[in-house]
Design a protein around this motif. Structure first.
Motif, PDB file in Angstrom:
ATOM      1  N   ASP A 227      44.161  41.565   3.740  1.00  0.00           N
ATOM      2  CA  ASP A 227      43.241  40.859   2.853  1.00  0.00           C
ATOM      3  C   ASP A 227      41.809  40.987   3.342  1.00  0.00           C
TER       4      ASP A 227
ATOM      5  N   CYS B 183      37.079  50.293   0.559  1.00  0.00           N
ATOM      6  CA  CYS B 183      37.279  49.409  -0.594  1.00  0.00           C
ATOM      7  C   CYS B 183      37.555  50.198  -1.867  1.00  0.00           C
TER       8      CYS B 183
ATOM      9  N   ARG C 207      41.217  45.429  -3.341  1.00  0.00           N
ATOM     10  CA  ARG C 207      41.336  43.996  -3.074  1.00  0.00           C
ATOM     11  C   ARG C 207      40.877  43.613  -1.666  1.00  0.00           C
TER      12      ARG C 207
ATOM     13  N   ARG D  46      37.606  36.921  -5.250  1.00  0.00           N
ATOM     14  CA  ARG D  46      38.743  37.787  -5.567  1.00  0.00           C
ATOM     15  C   ARG D  46      39.782  37.066  -6.412  1.00  0.00           C
TER      16      ARG D  46
ATOM     17  N   GLY E 142      39.875  39.695  -8.895  1.00  0.00           N
ATOM     18  CA  GLY E 142      40.900  40.599  -8.399  1.00  0.00           C
ATOM     19  C   GLY E 142      40.378  41.664  -7.455  1.00  0.00           C
ATOM     20  N   ARG E 143      39.074  41.639  -7.173  1.00  0.00           N
ATOM     21  CA  ARG E 143      38.478  42.655  -6.313  1.00  0.00           C
ATOM     22  C   ARG E 143      37.846  42.019  -5.081  1.00  0.00           C
ATOM     23  N   GLY E 144      37.891  42.765  -3.984  1.00  0.00           N
ATOM     24  CA  GLY E 144      37.259  42.315  -2.759  1.00  0.00           C
ATOM     25  C   GLY E 144      35.792  42.686  -2.730  1.00  0.00           C
TER      26      GLY E 144
END
Length: 386
Positions: A91, A113, A118, A187, A191-193
């Motif tokens: 994560d 990334c 994520r 996120r 849904g994205r880091g």
């Protein structure tokens, strides 16, 4: 509370302090922190001082409790395959590698990334992610000197000096964690880091912000006060008959109480001392008189009198005195390490009234390779790994 970050996997490529401190914070909060280390020697902090426990220096134990160690060779195809798999399962990734290293390996923030959208990627550097010095490495005292932080420590006749604690290294680890937790929250929505960039220089500039903002906006260079304050008098340490005592009179009401305890009620009506702004003008004269009076009794005697009168004060403790104080003991900041015979300082926060505790001792080098499908680390006589 101990597992507040349970289910969060952190991959740490940390050396010595800033990166490992960020990992330690997350580990104490319940995250599964996997520390990736060089096969030969591991984190340099393992050797920063004499062996303390299990062949590793105390510094390593302080900043790597509660983690797992996987030792791999990132210069090999096999090692990079293990890294890529672990990055895909993580994560958060934290690193404070030398600038340019991750780019040369294709594991910089934008690249990694793009492959693992994520992932929350935290890059810690010395001078920041942009600018003419972005590729320069650096250490705590260098950054304190460069940032101007050293120049505001000490008294007016002292040379510039660094702080006793590694405030830039540890502070940068804190900012990295704050940024990582913020991106984890984002996120949940997108849904994205993303990429968090933090640096020792930026941290130092925040710590000096009160002084540098005064210069930038008002042209005022900071005075140096040792224990004192530029805006209040008296607001510093004084010698007593046996040990120093710090007194903080943050307003005229507190000064009146302080003056009364010293038997100098006349100061309250004296135009030189009646208000804080006037005390600032006549600071040297007032401090000389205070110093003479305070040396007539002991620190404990003055502390008791001032506390009873509501005057803020504190003994200037040595470290042994501080950690032995009942207040520090009541806070439970020094906590035992499970299965070991020593204690380490815990996180300076409590959640729902409970302080996060140490989960385990710092890992041996490569101790968890098998658990994560990495090749075994060759054992060598006198080495620190299992």
């Amino acid at each position: 509370m101990q597992g507040i970050l349970e289910g969060i996997r952190v991959l740490e490529l940390g050396q010595v302090l800033a990166g490992p401190f960020a990992g330690a914070i997350l580990a104490d909060l319940g995250a599964d922190v996997v520390k990736l280390e060089r096969v030969e020697g591991g984190d340099d902090a393992r050797h920063m001082g004499p062996a303390f426990r299990h062949g590793d220096a105390l510094n390593f134990h302080v900043f790597n409790r509660g983690k797992k160690s996987v030792a791999i060779d990132l210069k090999s195809a096999e090692g990079m395959a293990v890294f890529e798999r672990l990055a895909g399962e993580a994560d958060i990734l934290i690193h404070n590698l030398r600038p340019g290293v991750t780019e040369s390996m294709g594991i910089d923030g934008p690249s990694l990334c793009a492959r693992h959208p994520r992932l929350v990627y935290c890059a810690i550097s010395a001078f920041g992610h942009t600018g003419p010095l972005a590729i320069q490495p650096g250490y705590e005292p260098l950054i304190q000197a460069f940032s101007g932080l050293s120049s505001i420590n000490g008294g007016p006749d002292d040379p510039p000096m660094r702080t006793g604690a590694s405030v830039c290294d540890q502070g940068t680890g804190m900012w990295a964690v704050i940024g990582a937790l913020a991106l984890l929250q984002r996120r949940h929505v997108t849904g994205r880091g993303g990429v968090v960039s933090a640096s020792l220089l930026e941290t130092a500039l925040v710590w000096t912000g009160q002084k540098s903002d005064a210069y930038a906006n008002e042209g005022r260079q900071p005075d140096r006060h040792r224990s004192g304050h530029p805006g209040f008098v008296p607001y510093e340490a004084f010698d007593t008959a046996d040990a120093p005592l710090l007194v903080c009179c943050g307003n005229d009401r507190l000064f009146a109480k302080f003056a009364h305890e010293l038997g100098r009620d006349d100061w309250i009506a004296d135009e030189r001392f009646a208000t804080n702004r006037m005390r600032l003008r006549h600071k040297a004269e007032l401090l000389a008189q205070i110093g003479t009076l305070l040396r007539a009794s002991t620190r404990d005697e003055w502390s008791a009198r001032f506390a009873a009168a509501g005057v803020p004060c504190a003994p200037v403790h040595t470290l042994p005195e501080a950690i032995a104080h009942p207040q520090v003991e009541a806070l439970g900041m020094l906590q035992g390490v499970p299965g070991e015979d020593f204690r380490l300082t815990a996180l300076p926060l409590s959640i729902d009234g409970q302080r996060p505790s140490h989960r385990s001792v710092a890992p041996r080098l490569g101790q968890h390779n098998a658990e994560f499908g990495a090749p075994a680390v060759p054992s060598k006589e006198g080495s620190t790994h299992a």
